[in-house]
Design a protein around this motif. Sequence first.
Motif, short mmCIF file in Angstrom:
data_model
loop_
_atom_site.label_atom_id
_atom_site.label_comp_id
_atom_site.label_asym_id
_atom_site.label_seq_id
_atom_site.Cartn_x
_atom_site.Cartn_y
_atom_site.Cartn_z
N GLN A 164 50.12 64.15 15.77
CA GLN A 164 48.71 64.42 15.55
C GLN A 164 47.91 63.11 15.56
OE1 GLN A 164 47.71 67.88 14.95
NE2 GLN A 164 49.80 68.04 15.70
N SER A 165 46.62 63.22 15.59
CA SER A 165 45.74 62.05 15.44
C SER A 165 44.40 62.56 14.93
CB SER A 165 45.57 61.32 16.77
OG SER A 165 44.73 60.17 16.60
N ILE A 166 44.32 62.71 13.60
CA ILE A 166 43.15 63.33 12.97
C ILE A 166 42.57 62.36 11.95
CG2 ILE A 166 42.29 65.35 11.72
CD1 ILE A 166 44.98 66.73 12.46
N SER A 167 41.30 62.13 12.01
CA SER A 167 40.64 61.29 11.02
C SER A 167 40.89 61.86 9.62
CB SER A 167 39.13 61.25 11.31
OG SER A 167 38.40 60.92 10.16
N LEU A 168 41.24 60.98 8.69
CA LEU A 168 41.49 61.43 7.33
C LEU A 168 40.26 62.11 6.73
CD1 LEU A 168 43.58 60.30 4.58
CD2 LEU A 168 41.20 59.80 4.11
N ILE A 169 39.10 61.57 7.01
CA ILE A 169 37.86 62.15 6.48
C ILE A 169 37.65 63.55 7.05
CG2 ILE A 169 35.34 61.93 6.42
CD1 ILE A 169 35.76 58.89 6.36
N ASP A 170 37.87 63.70 8.35
CA ASP A 170 37.72 65.03 8.98
C ASP A 170 38.76 66.00 8.46
OD1 ASP A 170 35.61 64.10 10.46
OD2 ASP A 170 36.80 63.73 12.28
N PHE A 171 39.99 65.51 8.28
CA PHE A 171 41.08 66.38 7.83
C PHE A 171 40.77 67.02 6.49
CE2 PHE A 171 45.04 67.41 5.72
CZ PHE A 171 45.82 67.96 6.72
N PHE A 172 40.26 66.24 5.55
CA PHE A 172 40.01 66.75 4.21
C PHE A 172 38.60 67.33 4.03
CE2 PHE A 172 43.87 64.41 3.21
CZ PHE A 172 44.49 65.29 2.35
N GLU A 182 35.92 70.43 4.07
CA GLU A 182 36.09 71.82 3.65
C GLU A 182 36.43 72.72 4.83
OE1 GLU A 182 36.16 73.03 0.62
OE2 GLU A 182 35.83 71.06 -0.26
N LYS A 183 35.76 72.52 5.94
CA LYS A 183 35.99 73.36 7.12
C LYS A 183 37.42 73.19 7.64
CE LYS A 183 34.33 74.30 11.81
NZ LYS A 183 33.33 73.93 12.86
N SER A 184 37.87 71.94 7.72
CA SER A 184 39.21 71.66 8.22
C SER A 184 40.28 72.27 7.33
CB SER A 184 39.43 70.15 8.33
OG SER A 184 40.78 69.86 8.62
N ILE A 231 43.09 75.12 8.31
CA ILE A 231 44.52 74.81 8.24
C ILE A 231 45.25 75.82 7.36
CG2 ILE A 231 46.21 73.14 7.36
CD1 ILE A 231 44.18 70.93 8.22
N ILE A 232 44.72 76.07 6.17
CA ILE A 232 45.47 76.92 5.23
C ILE A 232 45.41 78.39 5.63
CG2 ILE A 232 45.22 75.28 3.34
CD1 ILE A 232 43.10 77.10 2.12
N HIS A 233 44.31 78.83 6.23
CA HIS A 233 44.25 80.23 6.65
C HIS A 233 45.08 80.46 7.92
CE1 HIS A 233 41.08 80.53 3.65
NE2 HIS A 233 41.30 81.83 3.68
N THR A 234 45.20 79.45 8.77
CA THR A 234 46.13 79.54 9.89
C THR A 234 47.57 79.65 9.38
OG1 THR A 234 44.68 78.31 11.38
CG2 THR A 234 47.03 78.35 11.94
N PHE A 235 47.87 78.87 8.34
CA PHE A 235 49.20 78.93 7.72
C PHE A 235 49.51 80.35 7.25
CE2 PHE A 235 51.70 78.97 3.81
CZ PHE A 235 52.83 78.26 4.17
#
Length: 310
Positions: free
Chosen positions: A193-201, A203-205, A209-213
């Motif tokens: 992966q290559s995701i900005s830490l700020i973008d990752f955390f 609310e939308k991200s 992530i968790i609803h896909t899980f």
Amino acid sequence: MFDKMIFNAQIDFVRDAERIARKHHLIQCTEGNEIYYQSSALSNIEGIWWKIRGRTAQIKCSLHKLFWRSRYGTLDNSQMFTISDAKQIISELLDEWDINQEQVRITYYEVGLNIPVDHDPIEYITLAESIGVMRNRELFNDANFEKNRQKTTEKSKNIKKVFKVYDKGFEARDKGRLCEGNILRIETIYRRQSISLIDFFSEKSIYNIIHTFYRDWATIGFRQRLTADKGIKSSQLDKAEALLRLGRDDYLRSTYERWKSGHLTDKQYRTIREFINSWDEIKCHFRMVQSPHEIEYKTKLLSLFNEAKN
């Protein structure tokens, strides 16, 4: 819900490397004329592994374990770990690390859930065969573990998303740790992966992530049991199971081969052939039913997910 993560931070080696190394007790290493820094064996106790080479500082850790250590003194990830817990610990870690979070990217992460179950986890793992709405991701036994203690989807180097289900207690004992009770662990691994830490955390991200899980793990395919209407003979049930397992053509072909080789009598061959040919008319008398393990799993998955997502 977040467990192991790998962070890559861009730094100024001349200005920052020695300072970070001193603060986090890294050891200096050399390769030719190059100097770099990395964690010692103490990382196994501290729960964080560092490596600084060139402009990149790489950090590997389990947010779940570090949260548990900060609150209870042990590196444990067998308990409940919520999204709120993950946000708290990542905030604390960023303050500790003293690196610019705008320069941090997440290259690997795991999303998981521990499910306390009523029976030995091996029973659930044995029944788990696939994952996906179309059951298109097969679950294989992991050769590194005892049979049916861990299954994963394909893990070839080009696959970025891997599903894993395993016996948490067995895994802990295999590594010399204690883990009480029957705990089935489900986990999604995101690699390369290559995701900005700020973008990752954001609310939308996190929501995505968790609803896909949850959507993924609600589709896990358990082997189901074939049952039939009252009055159906056990021999007919056996034939139906073989037909559903092999398919009409393969079942007919294998029956013919067994008859030609003398393993079936003429009467047995005719009976099976007639059963196969009449399947479209009689299949309404047979049905697949969920195992108690599948019913329990899906009920607990929803309940625990609702607890963990907060």
